[in-house]
Design an enzyme around this catalytic site. Structure first.
Site, PDB file in Angstrom:
ATOM      1  CE1 TYR A 111      -3.752   2.382   0.437  1.00 57.83           C
ATOM      2  CE2 TYR A 111      -2.291   3.475   1.988  1.00 57.83           C
ATOM      3  CZ  TYR A 111      -3.421   3.488   1.199  1.00 57.83           C
ATOM      4  OH  TYR A 111      -4.219   4.594   1.166  1.00 57.83           O
ATOM      5  CD1 TRP A 169      -1.721   7.526  -1.001  1.00 63.75           C
ATOM      6  CD2 TRP A 169      -1.688   9.441  -2.172  1.00 63.75           C
ATOM      7  NE1 TRP A 169      -2.955   8.122  -0.880  1.00 63.75           N
ATOM      8  CE2 TRP A 169      -2.964   9.304  -1.589  1.00 63.75           C
ATOM      9  CE3 TRP A 169      -1.435  10.572  -2.941  1.00 63.75           C
ATOM     10  CZ2 TRP A 169      -3.979  10.241  -1.759  1.00 63.75           C
ATOM     11  CZ3 TRP A 169      -2.444  11.505  -3.111  1.00 63.75           C
ATOM     12  CH2 TRP A 169      -3.711  11.332  -2.533  1.00 63.75           C
TER      13      TRP A 169
HETATM   14  N1  MGD Z   1      -1.917   8.435  12.343  1.00 64.31           N
HETATM   15  C1  MGD Z   1      -2.332   8.461  11.076  1.00 64.31           C
HETATM   16  N2  MGD Z   1      -1.736   7.648  10.179  1.00 64.31           N
HETATM   17  C2  MGD Z   1      -2.133   7.666   8.903  1.00 64.31           C
HETATM   18  C3  MGD Z   1      -3.172   8.524   8.484  1.00 64.31           C
HETATM   19  C4  MGD Z   1      -3.790   9.369   9.451  1.00 64.31           C
HETATM   20  O1  MGD Z   1      -4.720  10.129   9.144  1.00 64.31           O
HETATM   21  N3  MGD Z   1      -3.321   9.319  10.734  1.00 64.31           N
HETATM   22  N4  MGD Z   1      -3.550   8.521   7.166  1.00 64.31           N
HETATM   23  C5  MGD Z   1      -3.340   7.292   6.432  1.00 64.31           C
HETATM   24  C6  MGD Z   1      -3.574   7.493   5.000  1.00 64.31           C
HETATM   25  S1  MGD Z   1      -5.138   8.088   4.608  1.00 64.31           S
HETATM   26  C7  MGD Z   1      -2.678   7.174   4.049  1.00 64.31           C
HETATM   27  S2  MGD Z   1      -3.146   7.278   2.401  1.00 64.31           S
HETATM   28  C8  MGD Z   1      -1.347   6.681   4.390  1.00 64.31           C
HETATM   29  C9  MGD Z   1      -0.251   7.189   3.452  1.00 64.31           C
HETATM   30  O2  MGD Z   1       0.881   6.402   3.561  1.00 64.31           O
HETATM   31  P1  MGD Z   1       1.866   6.132   2.328  1.00 64.31           P
HETATM   32  O3  MGD Z   1       1.131   6.231   1.049  1.00 64.31           O
HETATM   33  O4  MGD Z   1       2.614   4.890   2.598  1.00 64.31           O
HETATM   34  O5  MGD Z   1       2.830   7.385   2.469  1.00 64.31           O
HETATM   35  P2  MGD Z   1       3.836   8.018   1.432  1.00 64.31           P
HETATM   36  O6  MGD Z   1       4.771   8.862   2.236  1.00 64.31           O
HETATM   37  O7  MGD Z   1       3.090   8.700   0.336  1.00 64.31           O
HETATM   38  O8  MGD Z   1       4.629   6.758   0.873  1.00 64.31           O
HETATM   39  C10 MGD Z   1       4.978   6.616  -0.457  1.00 64.31           C
HETATM   40  C11 MGD Z   1       6.403   6.086  -0.526  1.00 64.31           C
HETATM   41  O9  MGD Z   1       6.681   5.765  -1.888  1.00 64.31           O
HETATM   42  C12 MGD Z   1       7.965   6.269  -2.230  1.00 64.31           C
HETATM   43  N5  MGD Z   1       7.974   6.502  -3.692  1.00 64.31           N
HETATM   44  C13 MGD Z   1       7.606   7.609  -4.356  1.00 64.31           C
HETATM   45  N6  MGD Z   1       7.726   7.416  -5.675  1.00 64.31           N
HETATM   46  C14 MGD Z   1       8.182   6.160  -5.862  1.00 64.31           C
HETATM   47  C15 MGD Z   1       8.519   5.386  -7.024  1.00 64.31           C
HETATM   48  O10 MGD Z   1       8.383   5.798  -8.157  1.00 64.31           O
HETATM   49  N7  MGD Z   1       8.965   4.116  -6.805  1.00 64.31           N
HETATM   50  C16 MGD Z   1       9.117   3.594  -5.547  1.00 64.31           C
HETATM   51  N8  MGD Z   1       9.566   2.346  -5.457  1.00 64.31           N
HETATM   52  N9  MGD Z   1       8.809   4.313  -4.449  1.00 64.31           N
HETATM   53  C17 MGD Z   1       8.349   5.562  -4.599  1.00 64.31           C
HETATM   54  C18 MGD Z   1       8.117   7.518  -1.412  1.00 64.31           C
HETATM   55  O11 MGD Z   1       9.486   7.869  -1.265  1.00 64.31           O
HETATM   56  C19 MGD Z   1       7.431   7.119  -0.092  1.00 64.31           C
HETATM   57  O12 MGD Z   1       8.343   6.567   0.806  1.00 64.31           O
HETATM   58  O13 MGD Z   1      -1.021   7.060   5.734  1.00 64.31           O
HETATM   59  C20 MGD Z   1      -2.004   6.614   6.666  1.00 64.31           C
HETATM   60  N10 MGD Z   1      -1.526   6.840   8.005  1.00 64.31           N
HETATM   61  N1  MGD Z   2      -1.348  18.457   2.368  1.00 64.77           N
HETATM   62  C1  MGD Z   2      -1.772  17.194   2.372  1.00 64.77           C
HETATM   63  N2  MGD Z   2      -3.018  16.885   1.940  1.00 64.77           N
HETATM   64  C2  MGD Z   2      -3.451  15.600   1.964  1.00 64.77           C
HETATM   65  C3  MGD Z   2      -2.622  14.537   2.378  1.00 64.77           C
HETATM   66  C4  MGD Z   2      -1.311  14.890   2.836  1.00 64.77           C
HETATM   67  O1  MGD Z   2      -0.531  14.018   3.258  1.00 64.77           O
HETATM   68  N3  MGD Z   2      -0.927  16.196   2.817  1.00 64.77           N
HETATM   69  N4  MGD Z   2      -3.082  13.235   2.351  1.00 64.77           N
HETATM   70  C5  MGD Z   2      -4.239  12.932   1.521  1.00 64.77           C
HETATM   71  C6  MGD Z   2      -4.877  11.677   1.891  1.00 64.77           C
HETATM   72  S1  MGD Z   2      -4.073  10.240   1.500  1.00 64.77           S
HETATM   73  C7  MGD Z   2      -6.103  11.603   2.476  1.00 64.77           C
HETATM   74  S2  MGD Z   2      -6.811  10.092   2.771  1.00 64.77           S
HETATM   75  C8  MGD Z   2      -6.844  12.811   2.843  1.00 64.77           C
HETATM   76  C9  MGD Z   2      -7.463  12.698   4.226  1.00 64.77           C
HETATM   77  O2  MGD Z   2      -8.417  13.661   4.408  1.00 64.77           O
HETATM   78  P1  MGD Z   2      -9.135  13.795   5.823  1.00 64.77           P
HETATM   79  O3  MGD Z   2      -9.410  12.468   6.384  1.00 64.77           O
HETATM   80  O4  MGD Z   2     -10.271  14.739   5.669  1.00 64.77           O
HETATM   81  O5  MGD Z   2      -7.998  14.560   6.608  1.00 64.77           O
HETATM   82  P2  MGD Z   2      -7.336  14.585   8.042  1.00 64.77           P
HETATM   83  O6  MGD Z   2      -6.318  15.670   7.916  1.00 64.77           O
HETATM   84  O7  MGD Z   2      -6.896  13.244   8.471  1.00 64.77           O
HETATM   85  O8  MGD Z   2      -8.487  15.014   9.020  1.00 64.77           O
HETATM   86  C10 MGD Z   2      -9.242  16.213   8.863  1.00 64.77           C
HETATM   87  C11 MGD Z   2      -9.638  16.755  10.201  1.00 64.77           C
HETATM   88  O9  MGD Z   2     -10.547  15.875  10.873  1.00 64.77           O
HETATM   89  C12 MGD Z   2     -10.577  16.284  12.223  1.00 64.77           C
HETATM   90  N5  MGD Z   2     -11.001  15.167  13.050  1.00 64.77           N
HETATM   91  C13 MGD Z   2     -10.255  14.139  13.523  1.00 64.77           C
HETATM   92  N6  MGD Z   2     -11.014  13.312  14.262  1.00 64.77           N
HETATM   93  C14 MGD Z   2     -12.268  13.828  14.260  1.00 64.77           C
HETATM   94  C15 MGD Z   2     -13.516  13.430  14.839  1.00 64.77           C
HETATM   95  O10 MGD Z   2     -13.633  12.418  15.512  1.00 64.77           O
HETATM   96  N7  MGD Z   2     -14.592  14.208  14.590  1.00 64.77           N
HETATM   97  C16 MGD Z   2     -14.523  15.347  13.850  1.00 64.77           C
HETATM   98  N8  MGD Z   2     -15.649  16.016  13.648  1.00 64.77           N
HETATM   99  N9  MGD Z   2     -13.370  15.753  13.297  1.00 64.77           N
HETATM  100  C17 MGD Z   2     -12.260  15.002  13.495  1.00 64.77           C
HETATM  101  C18 MGD Z   2      -9.172  16.740  12.565  1.00 64.77           C
HETATM  102  O11 MGD Z   2      -9.224  17.968  13.288  1.00 64.77           O
HETATM  103  C19 MGD Z   2      -8.509  16.875  11.211  1.00 64.77           C
HETATM  104  O12 MGD Z   2      -7.828  18.107  11.050  1.00 64.77           O
HETATM  105  O13 MGD Z   2      -5.983  13.934   2.818  1.00 64.77           O
HETATM  106  C20 MGD Z   2      -5.284  14.028   1.584  1.00 64.77           C
HETATM  107  N10 MGD Z   2      -4.703  15.336   1.526  1.00 64.77           N
HETATM  108 MO    MO Z   3      -5.189   8.458   2.355  1.00 64.51          MO
END
Ligand code: MGD
Ligand code: MGD
Ligand code: MO
Length: 752
Positions: free
Chosen positions: A113, A115
């Site tokens: 998994y 991005w």
């Molecule tokens: N506590 C907490 N944890 C969370 C979340 C949260 O809200 N709270 N959000 C979750 C969510 S929604 C998501 S989507 C995940 C995101 O988690 P990830 O998608 O695992 O995070 P990234 O840092 O985007 O990891 C992508 C990796 O791919 C590498 N990469 C980039 N380009 C390439 C390429 O071309 N080839 C290869 N081989 N590697 C490459 C980058 O260097 C990076 O290390 O995190 C989750 N974790």
């Molecule tokens: N700049 C930037 N943008 C991103 C990403 C990134 O890494 N960087 N990651 C992308 C990815 S993979 C995803 S999945 C999306 C995620 O998008 P979201 O899930 O919408 O984003 P988060 O920043 O995890 O959370 C948004 C807000 O939810 C609030 N929140 C947390 N818990 C609760 C709760 O129990 N109740 C309520 N009402 N609010 C709560 C927090 O204050 C937080 O700031 O963002 C995407 N956008």
């Molecule tokens: Mo995500």
């Protein structure tokens, strides 16, 4: 490549200009068509040329010299030996072959998994999945960290794949601007997150739309622990995290008891309201879900709840729910309950009314666009049917053969011997990283392709250096974006980095399936092939594209697919005639009661939405010891852990900021800028206090994305909140990540 030149490239955070000179990226600049460009790419030049790039194929000494048995206990704490590519590929292929012969392909976990990077052909996940399919298959992962609970619950309730709902049956921004009178945002709509979108977002429009809404006098309500999750013009209801379902139930209770719900809509378009009503009024469990009841749970005053419910019934109301709400224990419930509330208001299928999920979560949501077929590398078929829900990786590694429930199925975890990751960073994204570090000791072998020495790479046995998008040619296009890019190769690969495609081609050849994997094409051959297929497909839609060579010359073009005319009113056909245009649920209607879910027999989650007390939240007994609720939102300055190498070099950027309310800070003698320790029973990390009044009391926020870097005592130095978060499934329905269900305490460091 010595001359100075500037080209446009595309990324998850949008298109930007890149200037190169003497084989180096020297600067970046905004793309002209973007009204509000993201600052994220400013970190690109230093990240690409950073000292933390993986230079050559690297093998963990213990694994290389002692074999898997000796290697296991040491991952994360070892030296690496660099080998030439040919030897590295021979060893890697031989190990894949050993595992598939000794244990079968069902012992290879290739969920991988993450991005990765934008760019359609060099999409790391498509590459690894195609490769593993060509060598006989792998155990995959299902759904995403982003929306796993939603992906499980929404089909039961609205009869549609969640992503299809998101892209096809939600109000577009122009429709909201025109028709919505009251926008009730659970979790806010934060343009900071709309900076990114999977595969790209060329025009950053979310800030502009929110301004249009407030300038136009739309009522905005931000229900979130953080004020900054929505524009400051919004009324802020600082809710206790994890309690939204209680608030929604109380709103529903007011609608029911004040006769404000649309009973006819419920009769004709929904099933199960009767059963749910008995729960709502307390007939079935003795507890009426009144505003007074909810106040004790969610911290919003009864008068405010009553007033909001009346306004919602009186106006054209759109309820939006952030994805974050379902990244929590029982995260299915607020998504289900929000749909139920919208059904009670009876505005589903009216322009600007009803329900929508994930506005602002990524840039594409709400954008009016004609959806076209994508440009994707075909992945082949996976002969191994076994999979895990994506966030159950540590459970899988810790309990091979262990039983678990998932969305009505009784399943068992596979016995994994080899983990292969390409394009993700589990030591960024997974919860309870100390637990993952422990689980990570179980497999014989871990292979990672990475451009950088991320914490995941540092815990792999075989690390193969991958190129970044700037080191290879690609096509950039996102489904919710009207632009099409040729992404030029801007610099030569750094050190000995290779494209994932070339690495997999070489391994496939050694494993006897080179032709299956490559079909005789090199990377450019694939780009031309995929582009030609896309060109033919869209020409059926009346869109004529230039040739690949012409696109390459022009760098980018815009397709005539953006605009409000491409979006109708969501769920209009269903509203107009639910018999003729039924939903895909068993009843064809909105399922406020789901026979299917009831039939799972999960006693904690019956057949209708319910309030389930979380194990960790401010109302729990554990809050005596750990009195602060930790939310871990997405970072504003980057995408997850990407570009972290460069960002961590900025003075005072690490440890990560922790947003803390002034009263909580004062109580702990913490002042703005202090380095603090955030801790609970699972672990601890450092963070730098940002004290203020934009977060409610008893809640702190630490953004995700710092590279996990525990010291000898296990205290993470960089500020990765996932050392603190809890690693349990959202529920037996979705088994998603429940990162937001976490209690902690904060203390000032003695010497700060
Ligand atoms: N506590 C907490 N944890 C969370 C979340 C949260 O809200 N709270 N959000 C979750 C969510 S929604 C998501 S989507 C995940 C995101 O988690 P990830 O998608 O695992 O995070 P990234 O840092 O985007 O990891 C992508 C990796 O791919 C590498 N990469 C980039 N380009 C390439 C390429 O071309 N080839 C290869 N081989 N590697 C490459 C980058 O260097 C990076 O290390 O995190 C989750 N974790
Ligand atoms: N700049 C930037 N943008 C991103 C990403 C990134 O890494 N960087 N990651 C992308 C990815 S993979 C995803 S999945 C999306 C995620 O998008 P979201 O899930 O919408 O984003 P988060 O920043 O995890 O959370 C948004 C807000 O939810 C609030 N929140 C947390 N818990 C609760 C709760 O129990 N109740 C309520 N009402 N609010 C709560 C927090 O204050 C937080 O700031 O963002 C995407 N956008
Ligand atoms: Mo995500």
């Amino acid at each position: 490549m010595s001359a100075r030149q500037t080209k446009v490239t595309s990324s998850h955070w949008g298109a930007f200009k890149v200037t190169t000179e003497n084989g180096r990226i020297v600067s970046v600049g905004p793309f002209e068509a973007d009204p509000n460009p993201s600052a994220i790419p400013h970190a690109v030049p230093s990240a690409v040329h950073h000292r933390t790039r993986v230079a050559r194929p690297s093998f963990r000494r213990d694994w290389l010299e002692g074999g898997p048995e000796r290697a296991r206990s040491e991952r994360g704490n070892d030296e690496y030996i660099e080998l030439p590519w040919d030897e590295a590929l021979d060893i890697t292929a031989a190990e894949l072959d050993r595992v598939r012969k000794e244990h079968g392909n069902g012992a290879i976990f290739g969920g991988s998994y993450g991005w990765a990077s934008a760019g359609r052909f060099h999409h790391a996940l498509s590459q690894i999945h195609r490769f593993l399919n060509s060598i006989g298959g792998y155990v995959s992962s299902y759904a995403s960290y982003s929306t796993a609970a939603a992906q499980a619950i929404i089909p039961h309730v609205l009869g549609m794949n969640f992503l299809k709902f998101t892209w096809g049956e939600q109000n577009s921004w122009p429709m909201i601007a025109e028709h919505t009178e009251l926008l009730v945002m659970f979790g806010g709509i934060n343009p900071k997150n709309a900076q990114v979108s999977m595969g790209g977002v060329t025009r950053h429009e979310t800030t502009g739309w929110l301004k249009t809404f407030s300038d136009g006098g739309m009522g905005l309500v931000n229900i979130s622990p953080q004020r900054g999750d929505a524009p400051d013009e919004a009324e802020w209801l600082p809710i206790i995290p994890g309690s939204d379902t209680a608030l929604m139930l109380a709103l529903a209770h007011v609608l029911e008891t004040q006769d404000l719900c649309d009973r006819q809509f419920l009769d004709t378009h929904a099933v199960g309201y009767d059963v749910f009503r008995r729960y709502l009024t307390g007939e079935s469990d003795g507890q009426p879900k009144t505003p007074e009841w909810a106040d004790g749970l969610c911290g919003i005053a009864p008068a405010v709840i009553r007033d909001l419910a009346c306004k919602m019934a009186a106006k054209r109301t759109l309820i939006t729910v952030a994805w974050s709400l379902q990244r929590a224990q029982n995260g299915e419930q607020p998504f289900w309950m929000a749909a139920t509330l919208a059904a009670m208001l009876g505005q589903i299928g009216l322009p600007g009314g009803g329900i929508g999920y994930g506005y602002g979560a990524i840039g594409g949501v709400g954008v009016p666009i004609k959806r076209l077929d994508g440009i994707t590398l075909p992945q082949g078929t996976n002969p191994i049917e076994d999979f895990i829900p994506v966030a159950r990786i540590a459970d899988m590694l810790l309990s091979p053969g262990g039983r678990y429930d998932f969305n009505g199925q009784a399943r068992r975890y596979p016995d994994i011997k080899l983990v292969y990751w390409c394009g993700g960073n589990p030591f960024h994204h997974h919860q309870d990283l100390n637990r993952l570090a422990n689980a990570w000791m179980q497999p014989d072998t871990i292979i990672v392709h990475e451009p950088w020495w991320t914490p995941t790479a540092k815990r792999a046995d075989i690390v193969l250096p991958a190129t970044t998008p700037y080191e290879r040619e690609d096509i950039g296009r996102a489904p919710s974006d009207s632009f099409l890019f040729h992404m030029p190769k801007l610099i030569d690969p750094i050190a000995e980095a290779r494209n994932d495609y070339d690495i997999f081609s070489a391994l496939a050849k050694r494993l006897g399936c080179g032709d299956d994997f490559t079909e005789g094409r090199d990377a450019e051959g694939w780009l031309r092939h995929l582009f030609d297929r896309f060109r033919q497909n869209v020409s059926a839609d009346g869109i004529e594209l230039p040739s690949y060579d012409e696109l390459r010359d022009r760098n980018w073009i815009e397709l005539p697919i953006a605009g409000a005319e491409h979006c109708g009113t969501p769920l209009k056909a269903f509203r107009d005639d639910p018999e003729a245009a039924p939903l895909g649920t068993p009843s064809g209607k909105i399922e406020i009661f789901s026979q299917t879910i009831d039939g799972f027999g999960y006693k904690e989650t019956p057949g209708h939405p319910v309030w389930c007390t979380p194990d960790e939240w401010l109302g729990a007994g554990a809050a005596k010891q750990y009195p602060l609720h930790l939310v871990s939102p997405q970072p504003a300055d980057k995408l997850h852990s990407q570009l972290e190498a460069a960002l961590a070099d900025i003075p005072d950027a690490r440890p990560s900021p922790v947003l803390i309310n002034a009263s909580d800070a004062a109580h702990r003698n913490i002042t703005d800028g202090d380095v603090v320790r955030v801790f609970n029973g699972r672990g601890s990390c450092l963070a730098r206090a940002v004290v203020g009044d934009r977060i409610r009391d008893s809640v702190i926020a630490v953004p995700t994305g710092a590279w996990y870097d525990p010291d000898e005592a296990g205290n993470d130095q960089q500020g990765n909140p996932n050392i603190l978060t809890r690693d349990i499934g959202t529920s037996r329905i979705g088994q998603g990540s429940s990162a937001h269900t976490t209690l902690v305490e904060v203390e000032k460091l003695a010497d700060s």
